[in-house]
Write an enzyme that holds these catalytic residues in place. Structure first.
Site, PDB file in Angstrom:
ATOM      1  N   HIS A  10      -0.452   5.087  -4.973  1.00  0.00           N
ATOM      2  CA  HIS A  10      -0.409   3.434  -4.103  1.00  0.00           C
ATOM      3  C   HIS A  10      -0.516   2.894  -3.175  1.00  0.00           C
ATOM      4  O   HIS A  10      -1.353   3.709  -2.479  1.00  0.00           O
ATOM      5  CB  HIS A  10       1.297   3.259  -3.758  1.00  0.00           C
ATOM      6  N   ASP A  55      -3.737   8.009  -1.922  1.00  0.00           N
ATOM      7  CA  ASP A  55      -2.176   8.316  -1.992  1.00  0.00           C
ATOM      8  C   ASP A  55      -2.312   7.529  -3.876  1.00  0.00           C
ATOM      9  O   ASP A  55      -3.107   6.138  -3.786  1.00  0.00           O
ATOM     10  CB  ASP A  55      -0.853   7.320  -0.657  1.00  0.00           C
ATOM     11  N   HIS A 106       2.821   1.848   4.061  1.00  0.00           N
ATOM     12  CA  HIS A 106       3.011   0.846   3.549  1.00  0.00           C
ATOM     13  C   HIS A 106       4.253  -0.119   4.780  1.00  0.00           C
ATOM     14  O   HIS A 106       4.465  -1.257   4.271  1.00  0.00           O
ATOM     15  CB  HIS A 106       4.175   0.868   2.079  1.00  0.00           C
ATOM     16  N   ASP A 155       0.644  11.748  -4.826  1.00  0.00           N
ATOM     17  CA  ASP A 155       1.285  11.203  -5.817  1.00  0.00           C
ATOM     18  C   ASP A 155       0.790  10.757  -6.624  1.00  0.00           C
ATOM     19  O   ASP A 155       0.437   9.984  -8.088  1.00  0.00           O
ATOM     20  CB  ASP A 155       1.661  10.042  -5.323  1.00  0.00           C
TER      21      ASP A 155
END
Length: 317
Positions: free
Chosen positions: A170, A168, A131, A255
Site C-alpha cells: 500500500h 509495503d 498511512h 504485505d
C-alpha cells in the site's frame, strides 16, 4: 574494541500485542508473535542486540503530527471508542499507550544507530504508521513511526538528509503528505495500484521546496521481483547519487509478499533478503551503513514471519 562490528538491533516489546483490533481484523496481535517466533525458529535472536523501547512522549509525536490530532487520538481512545474518529483504525483501551510505545521504538532505533550502538535496526512494532499524516490516523495507523524517526534524527543528531523507502504493498500516503514540501526527506515508494488508499501516482513528485523529493512507482497486481527491483535499481539508486542520504529508513511492509490477503504482489522471502542487501549497500555507500527498518504491513502470519526473518538475516549480514 576499535573497529569491532556493530550488531543489528532488534527493538520489540510484547506489549505490542495489547493493541486489540477485534475479531477477524487483519492487523491483529498475532502479527507480533509471528515475527518473533520466526526469528526464534531461525535461531537469529542470540546474534541480535535486543532493546526494549520506552514510550514516546508528546514532544516526540509533535515532531510529525499536530497537537490537535495528538489530542484527538488520545481523546478517542480514552473515551472507549472502537475506531479513531479520523479514519479506519480500530482501537481499544490500551491502543494509545501501545501507539506511543511504537513511536518510542522509532526513537530507540535512531538513538541506537545514530549513537553508534548498532549498525542497523529492525523494529517489530504495532500499530503500523505509514498511512497516518500530520492531522489524522487511518489505514490501521495511529502515529507515523518512520516520520517521527526522521524528524527525531534531525533534531537530536543533526541528520540533514533522510531517505524513507517504502516497499509495503500500500502507498504510504501519510509519510508522503508529511514530507511533501520538505527537501530534507526523500520519499520513495513501490506499491500496488489501484489499491487502498488510492494515492501514489507517479506524477506525485512533491511540491514547493520539496518538488522532486518524492518518487512513486505504482505497479499492477501480479507484479514482483522484476518490477520492484527495477524501480529500486533503475530509479532510486540513481536518485540517491544526487540526494546523498545521511540515514535510510525503511517502511518494511511484508504485505507485498506473495499470498498476502490484502495485496496482489508476488515478492518472495529471497526477494526481501535481496532488497534488504541492496538497501544496505546503498547505506554503506552514502551514510556509513546507518539504516533503520520499521515493520508496517504483512497479514499472512506464516508469510510475515518468513519474510521478516529473511529481512533480519540480511540486516545481520
Amino acid at each position: 574494541m576499535p573497529g569491532a562490528k556493530l550488531p543489528t538491533a532488534l527493538i520489540h516489546d510484547a506489549k505490542y500485542m495489547e493493541h486489540i483490533t477485534g475479531r477477524g481484523h487483519p492487523e491483529r496481535p498475532e502479527r507480533y508473535r509471528a515475527v518473533m517466533d520466526a526469528l526464534e525458529r531461525e535461531k537469529l535472536l542470540p546474534g541480535l542486540l535486543q532493546l526494549q523501547p520506552a514510550a514516546a512522549v508528546e514532544e516526540d509525536i509533535l515532531l510529525a503530527h499536530t497537537k490537535e490530532y495528538f489530542e484527538t487520538a488520545q481523546r478517542d481512545i480514552n473515551s472507549g471508542a472502537s475506531m479513531l474518529s479520523t479514519g479506519d483504525t480500530h482501537v481499544c483501551a490500551k491502543s494509545f499507550d501501545v501507539a506511543m510505545l511504537a513511536a518510542g521504538a522509532a526513537i530507540e532505533a535512531v538513538d541506537a544507530v545514530c549513537g553508534d550502538k548498532a549498525a542497523n535496526a529492525f523494529c517489530v512494532v504495532r500499530p503500523p504508521g505509514h498511512h497516518a499524516n500530520a492531522e489524522r490516523g487511518m489505514g490501521f495507523c495511529v502515529f507515523n513511526n518512520v516520520a517521527i524517526a526522521a524528524r527525531y534524527a534531525r533534531s537530536e543528531f543533526g541528520i540533514g538528509r533522510v531517505l524513507i523507502a517504502d516497499w509495503d504493498v500500500h502507498h504510504g500516503n501519510g509519510t508522503q503528505d508529511i514530507f511533501y514540501e520538505d527537501p530534507s526527506v526523500f520519499f520513495f515508494s513501490t506499491h500496488q495500484a489501484p489499491l487502498y488508499p488510492g494515492t501514489g501516482r507517479s506524477s506525485e513528485r512533491g511540491a514547493g521546496a520539496g518538488t522532486g523529493f518524492t518518487l512513486n512507482c505504482p505497479f499492477p497486481a501480479g507484479s514482483g521481483r522484476r518490477e520492484i527491483f527495477g524501480a529500486f535499481t533503475d530509479q532510486l539508486i540513481p536518485a540517491m547519487q544526487h540526494f546523498k542520504p545521511e540515514l535510510i529508513i525503511l517502511s518494511a511492509g511484508f504485505d507485498s509478499r506473495i499470498d498476502d490477503p490484502l495485496g496482489g504482489f508476488t515478492l518472495t522471502d529471497d526477494d526481501f533478503h535481496d532488497l534488504t542487501r541492496l538497501m544496505l549497500d546503498l547505506a554503506d555507500k552514502h551514510c556509513g551503513g546507518r539504516l533503520i527498518s520499521m515493520l508496517e504491513g504483512g497479514y499472512n502470519l506464516d508469510g510475515l514471519g518468513k519474510a521478516a526473518a529473511a529481512h533480519v538475516k540480511a540486516l545481520m549480514r
